[in-house]
Design an enzyme around this catalytic site. Structure first.
Site, PDB file in Angstrom:
ATOM      1  N   GLU A 129      23.759  29.808  12.278  1.00 30.38           N
ATOM      2  CA  GLU A 129      25.013  30.443  12.051  1.00 30.38           C
ATOM      3  C   GLU A 129      25.675  31.562  12.407  1.00 30.38           C
ATOM      4  O   GLU A 129      27.026  32.023  11.932  1.00 30.38           O
ATOM      5  CB  GLU A 129      23.743  31.051   9.857  1.00 30.38           C
ATOM      6  CG  GLU A 129      23.706  29.796   9.261  1.00 30.38           C
ATOM      7  CD  GLU A 129      22.348  29.022  10.186  1.00 30.38           C
ATOM      8  OE1 GLU A 129      22.070  29.806  10.443  1.00 30.38           O
ATOM      9  OE2 GLU A 129      21.857  28.425   8.958  1.00 30.38           O
ATOM     10  N   HIS A 177      14.794  31.327  -0.493  1.00 32.69           N
ATOM     11  CA  HIS A 177      16.098  30.875  -0.776  1.00 32.69           C
ATOM     12  C   HIS A 177      16.658  30.279  -2.161  1.00 32.69           C
ATOM     13  O   HIS A 177      18.121  30.291  -2.652  1.00 32.69           O
ATOM     14  CB  HIS A 177      16.357  29.061  -0.747  1.00 32.69           C
ATOM     15  CG  HIS A 177      15.626  28.396   0.529  1.00 32.69           C
ATOM     16  ND1 HIS A 177      14.619  28.645   1.055  1.00 32.69           N
ATOM     17  CD2 HIS A 177      16.461  27.936   1.465  1.00 32.69           C
ATOM     18  CE1 HIS A 177      14.826  27.923   2.335  1.00 32.69           C
ATOM     19  NE2 HIS A 177      16.140  28.134   2.912  1.00 32.69           N
TER      20      HIS A 177
END
Lengths: 408, 394
Positions: free
Chosen positions: A144, A213
């Site tokens: 990322e 998450h």
């Protein structure tokens, strides 16, 4: 991390019709949008209070005032008499927006994990790789920090990448790139570089996805100068905001929600965009202003049904633009109702609500009859157990209690 | 697939086993004995910047039977988790390890509980091999109080401090710097122990891995980085995500070893070798060539990016449990029926654990606020609304 698409089933019926819809041809959209221009100018457009009717869709707005929640049959009847539009789910609306922008502008490209051949872990980029090829829809390795940085670098030269974080939480790995490069380069280069990047992804508390998450990154990113943040909540504004974000010269962080991808709505066939800095009037009212965004909008609308039955008339505004806040719309509402309740999914400490309280108090303190109430998630990591996770986020019952308290 | 060279060991083992097999038939459960057995790994090790260990692995019947039982248990556990997920008793993310059991089992055989293991989110079987009970696994997966993290962590957050199992991490690659930190602490306290930091082929492309590796090599830390290469990073094949799929070579100046991860004995040999190496010379990378039968997680069918033929091909030719089964049968360590009995036993164990876990209650609402801080801080948490739920964080 691919996850099951969880639709908020009840919300499909609750999703408000676009009372703030406006004809894009009448609305001049200039890429260099600045907040000061909006505040003073008078546009010939529908303000988000839904009272100005420019087109037949306004009929729906009037129906909205009497109903707590727009029912599907009303919107379908109204829209089929004017333009039929087409029905789709929120992730399809996002995909349509992306596809149309990619067709319109060859500089738009998409990069992210599993966006290409796999079709996207939430199917937002489904079919794009086949249509536009591997160079415009890039499957990145799991890195990322690097690919966000690369997207920003590409944007510096004029490309318009749309970077997907498979879950917003993963973008924490790219925080440095987003904060220092994405946000600040336009300033530190004296205006030489613009970063027309869109960083998007699903965030928020889902169905037992675990602590890492279920993060709400809007609270972490809100301080970064130079970026804009928007949160979509319906298929209509998802497509509109996506297109606007891609066309914007500023870096935009586009927050989607894991549980909203399966919302169904009828959206217009024609090209339209939503204003990036504008809030959406979901339900005009008189007694209290409820400010919310993303998934909490649906909890608020559910609570609104109960509140209407109890005799209250809440005004519900979906703030949509998380940075900068649409203080114009919010201010008008505060001046009308004098009571504010903020319902958000961020944590209490340092969330969007906390900033919003500060902004409203600073600007509209004289108009407030009661202290601003803010309902946020608990200041704890999101637990896995279902019962605990429910207590973590704001539930409609708590919203009803809060409004009753506020309106005493 | 070539299993073992019987010529070398057959004469030795057959003379030992005749009394053994008769003894076995008298007992209800087979346990084997400790008489040494040498088995050759299926493929030789490939090494990078070091001498590969020998292909001949020292083992004994007891160990082989333990391998079989443990792997059968893990396989059954993962399949049961699959059904529980489809029954919506497990929600959210669930990443299953079936196919990769040999890595967990082989590694455990080579080390002690004082050595640390840290892995990513595919952690159910590693947790069990470190001593976790089935009840803890299923209760945690269903979000109950009896779970190893009291139901608050979920599938991706299994930990067991007393046997040095450090998790259980959801963010890809983030556990590798943590693992190198564990190794640092081990070097600091002069424990003579090592850390195994496991990650996948998808995570191998994370920058933090290389940063951690550089520092570990610089400071001579006893860190062993184990890449569980199942050839697919979520939905992307390894050749589409990595320019060089030779993960064991990626350390450049750090030595590496490529291991057949479907062969528990090869894994054991490699881990033993790696432990000796790490204690003397610093970090080493192990690449376990393995395969997962399920998709990346329960919401991934696993067949959109690979063919069903591939999956069934690996299952037929390289399945770790089948390999050990063939080994046991060919060495006459147990009969076909006895092995089937073990599998039945294991199945019952799993079913019992699930039933017990289902009875465990959901966590109390007050649990929401425990363990945010370590005890004694007394911070007040207001949260969703200031009147209804107010708690002082314990």
């Amino acid at each position: 991390m691919a996850a099951i698409f969880q639709g908020v089933g009840a919300a499909a019926a609750l999703s408000s019709s676009p009372s703030n819809s406006f004809d894009s041809k009448k609305f001049v959209f200039s890429p260099c949008r600045s907040f000061s221009v909006r505040k003073g100018a008078s546009f010939a457009v529908v303000r988000s209070d839904g009272r100005v009717n420019l087109n037949p869709k306004g009929r729906r707005a009037q129906q909205l005032i009497s109903n707590a929640v727009a029912t599907k049959s009303d919107s379908a009847a109204a829209s089929s008499s004017s333009k039929p539009g087409h029905e789709l789910l929120l992730f399809e609306a996002l995909q349509e927006g992306l596809e149309e922008e990619m067709e319109r502008d060859p500089r738009v490209c998409v990069m992210g994990e599993d966006v290409g051949h796999y079709g996207g872990s939430y199917k937002v980029t489904k079919g794009l790789a086949k249509k536009f090829g591997d160079l415009r829809v890039l499957d990145t390795p799991i890195a990322e920090n690097s690919f966000t940085g690369m997207g920003i670098g590409a944007a510096m030269t004029g490309l318009r990448p749309v970077v997907e974080g498979m879950n917003m939480g993963f973008l924490l790995l790219a925080f440095n790139q987003i904060s220092n490069n994405c946000g600040m380069l336009h300033y530190t280069s004296g205006g030489q570089f613009t970063i027309p990047i869109v960083i998007r992804g699903p965030g928020g508390v889902g169905r037992q996805l675990g602590a890492e998450h279920s993060q709400r990154l809007e609270s972490y990113f809100q301080s970064i100068p130079g970026i804009q943040m928007v949160a979509c909540s319906t298929p209509y504004n998802a497509k509109g905001l996506m297109k606007a974000a891609i066309r914007s010269e500023n870096p935009v962080i586009f927050f989607e929600h894991v549980l909203l991808y399966n919302l169904k709505e009828r959206i217009p066939d024609e090209d339209y965009i939503c204003n990036l800095e504008e809030a959406e009037m979901v339900r005009p009212g008189e007694h209290v202003t409820i400010l919310t965004y993303s998934r909490m909008r649906y909890h608020v609308m559910q609570a609104a049904k109960t509140l209407v039955n109890k005799g209250y008339d809440p005004e519900v505004i979906d703030i949509r633009s998380l940075k900068p806040f649409d203080l114009y719309t919010i201010g008008n509402s505060v001046k009308k109702t004098h009571r504010v309740l903020i319902v958000e999914e961020c944590m209490r400490t340092g969330g969007i609500g906390a900033s919003l309280i500060a902004a409203i108090t600073e600007n509209f303190n004289d108009y407030l009859d009661a202290p601003i109430m803010c309902l946020s998630s608990q200041d704890v990591p999101t637990p896995y157990a279902g019962t605990l996770e429910e207590v973590t986020v704001v539930q409609p019952a708590q919203i009803v209690t809060a409004v009753e308290q506020l309106c005493q | 697939m070539a299993l073992s060279h019987l010529a070398a060991s057959a004469s030795r083992s057959s003379s030992l086993l005749k009394p053994l097999s008769s003894a076995l038939s008298l007992r209800r459960s087979i346990s084997g004995d400790n008489s040494p057995l040498t088995v050759e790994t299926s493929v030789p090790f490939t090494s990078h910047q070091c001498e590969a260990p020998s292909r001949s692995v020292e083992t004994n019947p007891k160990e082989l039977l333990t391998f079989f039982r443990d792997m059968a248990l893990m396989r059954r556990m993962e399949i049961a988790a699959d059904s529980l997920y489809k029954a919506k008793l497990i929600r959210g993310f669930c990443h299953l390890y079936d196919g990769q059991e040999a890595v967990a089992v082989g590694m455990e055989a080579a080390i002690t509980k004082k050595d640390c293991i840290i892995t990513a989110y595919r952690d159910h079987c590693t947790f069990v091999s470190r001593g976790g009970t089935l009840l803890e696994v299923f209760a945690e997966l269903m979000g109950r109080q009896a779970g190893c993290s009291k139901g608050k962590g979920g599938s991706m957050h299994f930990y067991k401090k007393d046997s040095n199992f450090y998790g259980g991490h959801g963010i890809v690659g983030a556990q590798v710097p943590l693992g190198c930190g564990l190794a640092f602490a081990q070097k600091y306290s002069k424990d003579e122990t090592v850390t195994f930091a496991l990650y996948g082929d998808g995570a191998a492309n994370q920058g933090q891995l290389f940063e951690a590796l550089n520092i570990s090599a610089l400071w001579d830390l006893p860190a062993i980085l184990v890449c569980e290469n199942n050839h697919y990073g979520m939905g992307t094949a390894e050749w589409r995500a990595a320019k060089s799929p030779a993960y064991y070579k990626r350390g450049d100046y750090v030595p590496g070893l490529k291991v057949d991860g479907m062969d528990a004995l090869a894994v054991k040999q490699a881990c033993k070798f790696a432990k000796e190496h790490a204690l003397k010379n610093g970090p080493i990378i192990l690449e376990m060539d393995t395969y997962r039968y399920h998709g990346h997680s329960m919401s991934d069918p696993g067949s959109t990016y690979r063919t069903r033929d591939e999956i069934s091909g690996v299952r037929q030719e390289r399945d770790p449990i089948e390999r050990i089964r063939k080994l046991i049968l060919s060495h006459d360590l147990a009969t076909e029926k006895e092995l089937k009995d073990v599998e039945k036993e294991v199945r019952k164990e799993v079913d019992d654990a699930i039933a017990q876990a289902k009875e465990s209650p959901m966590p109390e609402p007050s649990e929401l606020f425990t363990n945010v801080y370590a005890k004694g801080l007394g911070v007040e948490s207001f949260g969703a609304d200031r009147k209804e739920v107010r708690a002082t964080l314990p």
